[in-house]
Design a protein around this motif. Structure first.
Motif, mmCIF file in Angstrom:
data_model
loop_
_atom_site.group_PDB
_atom_site.id
_atom_site.type_symbol
_atom_site.label_atom_id
_atom_site.label_comp_id
_atom_site.label_asym_id
_atom_site.label_seq_id
_atom_site.Cartn_x
_atom_site.Cartn_y
_atom_site.Cartn_z
ATOM 1 N N TYR A 149 -2.171 97.513 22.542
ATOM 2 C CA TYR A 149 -2.789 96.290 23.061
ATOM 3 C C TYR A 149 -3.534 95.531 21.962
ATOM 4 N N ASP A 150 -4.052 96.236 20.979
ATOM 5 C CA ASP A 150 -4.667 95.544 19.841
ATOM 6 C C ASP A 150 -3.621 94.736 19.081
ATOM 7 N N ARG A 151 -2.473 95.346 18.814
ATOM 8 C CA ARG A 151 -1.403 94.615 18.113
ATOM 9 C C ARG A 151 -0.890 93.463 18.969
ATOM 10 N N PHE A 152 -0.789 93.699 20.268
ATOM 11 C CA PHE A 152 -0.342 92.645 21.179
ATOM 12 C C PHE A 152 -1.323 91.471 21.163
ATOM 13 N N ALA A 153 -2.614 91.788 21.181
ATOM 14 C CA ALA A 153 -3.635 90.732 21.174
ATOM 15 C C ALA A 153 -3.548 89.904 19.900
ATOM 16 N N ASP B 173 -0.440 105.842 32.115
ATOM 17 C CA ASP B 173 0.972 105.492 32.211
ATOM 18 C C ASP B 173 1.153 104.195 32.995
ATOM 19 N N ALA B 174 0.304 103.954 34.012
ATOM 20 C CA ALA B 174 0.368 102.687 34.744
ATOM 21 C C ALA B 174 0.037 101.518 33.828
ATOM 22 N N VAL B 175 -0.928 101.708 32.945
ATOM 23 C CA VAL B 175 -1.275 100.672 31.976
ATOM 24 C C VAL B 175 -0.118 100.457 31.000
ATOM 25 N N ARG B 176 0.565 101.542 30.655
ATOM 26 C CA ARG B 176 1.724 101.414 29.765
ATOM 27 C C ARG B 176 2.823 100.596 30.430
ATOM 28 N N ARG B 177 3.097 100.856 31.707
ATOM 29 C CA ARG B 177 4.165 100.131 32.393
ATOM 30 C C ARG B 177 3.855 98.639 32.500
ATOM 31 N N LEU B 178 2.587 98.277 32.461
ATOM 32 C CA LEU B 178 2.217 96.865 32.500
ATOM 33 C C LEU B 178 2.754 96.107 31.286
ATOM 34 N N GLN B 179 2.945 96.809 30.188
ATOM 35 C CA GLN B 179 3.404 96.155 28.957
ATOM 36 C C GLN B 179 4.752 95.470 29.131
ATOM 37 N N GLY B 180 5.623 96.065 29.935
ATOM 38 C CA GLY B 180 6.952 95.493 30.113
ATOM 39 C C GLY B 180 6.925 94.090 30.688
ATOM 40 N N ALA B 181 5.927 93.789 31.534
ATOM 41 C CA ALA B 181 5.830 92.453 32.130
ATOM 42 C C ALA B 181 5.190 91.453 31.188
ATOM 43 N N LEU B 182 4.496 91.937 30.143
ATOM 44 C CA LEU B 182 3.760 91.044 29.261
ATOM 45 C C LEU B 182 4.556 90.601 28.039
ATOM 46 N N VAL B 183 5.491 91.416 27.601
ATOM 47 C CA VAL B 183 6.152 91.169 26.319
ATOM 48 C C VAL B 183 6.972 89.878 26.336
ATOM 49 N N ALA B 184 7.805 89.692 27.358
ATOM 50 C CA ALA B 184 8.675 88.503 27.388
ATOM 51 C C ALA B 184 7.875 87.201 27.416
ATOM 52 N N PRO B 185 6.868 87.035 28.294
ATOM 53 C CA PRO B 185 6.074 85.798 28.251
ATOM 54 C C PRO B 185 5.366 85.591 26.922
ATOM 55 N N ALA B 186 4.880 86.683 26.326
ATOM 56 C CA ALA B 186 4.185 86.553 25.049
ATOM 57 C C ALA B 186 5.144 86.087 23.958
ATOM 58 N N ARG B 187 6.333 86.633 23.924
ATOM 59 C CA ARG B 187 7.310 86.229 22.900
ATOM 60 C C ARG B 187 7.736 84.775 23.098
ATOM 61 N N ALA B 188 7.881 84.358 24.365
ATOM 62 C CA ALA B 188 8.236 82.963 24.615
ATOM 63 C C ALA B 188 7.125 82.033 24.151
ATOM 64 N N ALA B 189 5.877 82.413 24.411
ATOM 65 C CA ALA B 189 4.746 81.582 24.002
ATOM 66 C C ALA B 189 4.621 81.520 22.492
ATOM 67 N N VAL B 190 4.792 82.658 21.830
ATOM 68 C CA VAL B 190 4.689 82.695 20.365
ATOM 69 C C VAL B 190 5.822 81.888 19.729
ATOM 70 N N ALA B 191 7.024 81.997 20.298
ATOM 71 C CA ALA B 191 8.164 81.261 19.740
ATOM 72 C C ALA B 191 7.963 79.754 19.842
#
Length: 779
Positions: free
Chosen positions: A699-703, A756-774
């Motif tokens: 989450y630090d790297r994601f932030a 593990d529930a917090v880990r599974r949350l990552q899957g929903a965050l990655v695609a929107p984040a990549r679209a926003a960064v792009a």
């Protein structure tokens, strides 16, 4: 805020065009653009009260100062503010507003005689009023009225002896406003967030019951259709709650205990629907009657919550009984699961990895039930807070006595304000910029010697927005609208001449138009109607013909220039330029809170170790970052212009913060019990801390990736080896001498499940984040 743009001239006669609809069905058009007829109500009241107060001051009392402040006080107290809630609360807020406005009039008049003092005072008061809006939606909604009460006296120099006349005029308007909101088309008590939360609770209860019927009925096709319909209805209810919550440019919560408690439900209901209930029933799994009993009890709690929120005076006993039944059902599920765990995990499965999977699988129903029970219990607790706050007597409210478990008003206000005393706060930026613009406009008006310097300042306030682009667009519309109003008003003045009787007749109608046009038509139309009102108002006080209109255009141009200059100078990108940083800060702080929650839990594993302190400081920082993000997101929503990425994707990134915070809260709640059993769990602690470190690092790297500092990381996958090591480290706890697993051993596994529930949350965050960064949408 603009509601619509005027249609191009070529489209006015087009079939189905907006203008055609306005003429064919004005009521339907108004209902569409003025929900609840709020603007119509305010405009009608002001059109009645304002001319009466103006006439009282001018014709009866015969004092121009009283007449002027009575007229603009009516505008401020009736047109520019519309408090929500029960009538008693609205009257209290209206009275408090009147008292503060009178204080501002005194201070503004005292500062008006000296240029530098007037500018400094405007800066200080402007910042105080603008920044105070972060504390409460009530204060935020009254910002323009409060500023107007200071702008008017500070930009109209007057001696100390003029203070009584000015206060008297405003006081007359305040008294009239109290009568008007009580008897002139009184608004119904509105609590949109509460109503949406009630509907969401009932929809989620129906979803739980539909799932129970589907599973216990053997997955019959008819039950499957009912289940799918219930899931869709719950999703729609939660989406409606989300839309209501973000429908205003400021957080819809006051300092009242009930308002604070209800707003807490928003994140909890979203988390319950989107995370806790995310998994569909699995056909190959036999139904667990005890898990179904927990879900049945949870559905009853949600129904009781809806009943209590709908009728705070009753339903407390029903909710208490439902929560007790939920706790009992959960305890029975946990007991049966832990009693059966040793035989299933160690007697039938010989290999180590099979034992680990069997343990995790056996504990999964109880974990899901514990997760469901935690969030539903939180929802019940907050609804009880809201009901208890509303049942307090007048004396208890006046003394500020809070229900048990809730912080006081001053402490809450301090926490909300301190959350924004931070360089990345958009609210702080806008407050500083607004104060600078208003102070500069006071200085410019005084130094240039314009005849009506008040309108330079008010012109600045009218067109200033949270980014330079929107400010420029509003300047164009303000000048066009002012010119249009001047043309129409000038024609009227030319035809009427000095016949003030006709102007008095026209005054209520143009006041009504000035109040309704911004909401029902456009900002431009509102500016035109307001200019027309001023032309008539000042020509009644001091007939000057077209000169008033020319002065108005000159003043608006000066005020707009000041607004644009300050908008370009201070943080010109507005909320859109700060959203990425606010998201990044929130993920960093909330991930740190999650890590601290794991450290707190693992520190309570062994009976011999010191009792760790609650991570209160980390929780406060996470809450502050979440609040800054909330306000930044609202600013982003309210700014004009196209959004580079779909709003739903940005919303997903924002909602991820509440998921992480609730995950950390659940971990702390899990380890609150003082019950400890013997054993050395150093290996288990090390494994949980290692898993937490990996999670926090992601989450630090994601932030950082949200602000362009690295690429968005891939979501983490499951780690069966870590599960194996964890289960083996507490193997003795999971097959105790009495034939049952120990509570501490089970909590260790549940802690891993929460991570593990917090880990599974990552899957929903990655695609929107990549679209926003792009799209470079957040940096």
């Amino acid at each position: 805020m603009d509601r619509t743009e005027p249609a191009p001239i070529a489209d006015l006669a087009a079939p189905g065009s907006g203008w055609r609809k306005r003429w064919e069905s004005p009521l339907a058009w108004l209902r569409e653009h003025d929900r609840g007829f709020s603007a119509l109500r305010r405009a009608t009241r002001t059109a009645i009260v304002m001319p009466l107060m103006f006439a009282l001051g001018d014709k009866v009392i015969g004092n121009p100062a009283v007449a002027t402040f009575a007229a603009f006080g009516s505008f401020a107290m009736l047109l520019l503010v519309d408090f929500q809630g029960p009538i008693v609360e609205r009257l209290q807020a209206q009275t408090a507003l009147a008292v503060v406005c009178c204080a501002w009039i005194c201070l503004g008049t005292l500062a008006s005689r000296t240029t530098w003092l007037a500018a400094v005072a405007m800066a200080l008061v402007g910042f105080a009023v603008l920044f105070a809006g972060v504390i409460s939606s009530t204060l935020a909604g009254a910002t323009t009225s409060l500023l107007l009460a200071f702008i008017l006296p500070v930009s109209l120099p007057g001696p100390i002896s003029s203070i009584p006349d000015r206060v008297a005029g405003w006081g007359l308007a305040a008294i009239a406003s109290l009568i008007a909101i009580s008897v002139l088309w009184p608004a119904p008590a509105q609590a949109p967030v509460r109503g949406a939360a009630i509907a969401a609770c009932r929809a989620l209860a129906a979803r739980l019951r539909a799932e129970i019927s589907y599973v216990m009925g053997g997955y019959a096709p008819a039950d499957e259709d009912d289940h799918a319909a219930a899931v869709a209805a719950a999703d729609q209810a939660i989406e409606s709650l989300h839309q209501v919550f973000f429908a205003t440019p400021y957080r819809p919560t006051g300092l009242t205990t009930a308002a604070r408690a209800v707003v807490r439900l928003v994140d909890e209901l979203q988390w319950l629907n989107r995370v806790v209930l995310r998994s569909a029933p699995r056909r190959h799994h036999a139904p667990n009657p005890r898990a179904m009993a927990v879900k049945t009890a949870a559905a009853s709690v949600l129904d009781s919550v809806a009943k209590l929120l709908d009728s705070p005076g009753g339903g407390v006993d029903d909710l208490d009984a439902a929560v007790g039944a939920l706790d009992a059902a959960l305890a029975e599920l946990e007991r049966s699961t832990t009693m059966d765990l040793p035989a299933r995990a160690w007697k039938t499965c010989q290999p180590q990895d099979d034992r680990a999977r069997a343990v995790v699988s056996a504990l999964d129903p109880s974990f899901r039930a514990q997760e469901l029970s935690f969030i539903v219990s939180q929802i019940a607790q907050n609804s009880e807070y809201a009901a208890a706050a509303e049942r307090r007597s007048f004396m208890q409210r006046w003394l500020g006595r809070q229900p048990s478990g809730f912080t006081g008003l001053l402490q809450t206000a301090g926490q909300r304000a301190s959350a924004h005393v931070e360089r990345n706060s958009v609210w702080l930026h806008n407050s500083l910029r607004g104060a600078a613009a208003l102070a500069l406009s006071v200085l410019v008006a005084d130094l240039t010697g314009v005849e009506h310097g008040f309108w330079v300042v008010f012109g600045t306030l009218s067109v200033l927005r949270s980014n330079a682009l929107s400010t420029g667009q509003n300047i164009v519309r303000a000048l066009i609208g002012t010119t249009a109003g001047f043309i129409v008003g000038g024609a009227l003045v030319y035809v009427i001449g000095t016949n003030t009787a006709v102007l008095w007749i026209l005054l209520p109608f143009v006041v009504f138009l000035a109040g309704l046009a911004p909401a029902a038509v456009s900002f431009l139309a509102g500016q035109a109607a307001f200019t027309l009102t001023l032309l008539i108002l000042f020509n009644i006080l001091q007939p000057a013909g077209l000169k008033v209109g020319l002065v108005r255009i000159e003043d608006i141009a000066l005020g707009s220039a000041v607004s644009l200059a300050v908008g370009l100078l201070f943080w010109p990108r507005g909320a859109a330029g700060r959203l990425g940083q606010a998201l990044s800060d929130a993920y960093l702080d909330v991930a740190n809170y999650l890590s601290s929650a794991v450290e707190y839990g693992t520190g309570r594993c062994d009976p011999g170790g010191p009792r760790p302190a609650l991570p209160t400081a980390q929780a406060v920082r996470a809450a502050a970052a979440s609040r800054r993000l909330d306000d930044t997101f609202r600013g982003y929503l309210s700014e004009r212009g196209a959004k580079p990425i779909p709003l739903a994707e940005v919303t997903t990134l924002v909602n991820g913060i509440s998921g992480l915070r609730l995950g950390a809260d659940a971990l702390i709640e899990l380890w609150q019990s003082d019950e400890r059993d013997g054993g050395d769990r150093a290996v288990a602690r090390a494994q949980l801390l290692a898993t937490s470190g990996v999670m926090t690092g992601w989450y630090d790297r994601f932030a950082l990736s949200l602000v362009g500092r690295g690429s968005v990381p891939d979501p983490l996958g499951p780690d069966p080896a870590a599960d194996d090591r964890l289960v083996e480290s507490v193997g003795r706890d999971l097959r105790g001498q009495d034939g049952a697993a120990t509570p501490t051993g089970v909590r260790v596994i549940w802690t891993s499940d929460h991570l593990d529930a917090v880990r599974r949350l990552q899957g929903a965050l990655v695609a929107p984040a990549r679209a926003a960064v792009a799209q470079h949408a957040l940096v």
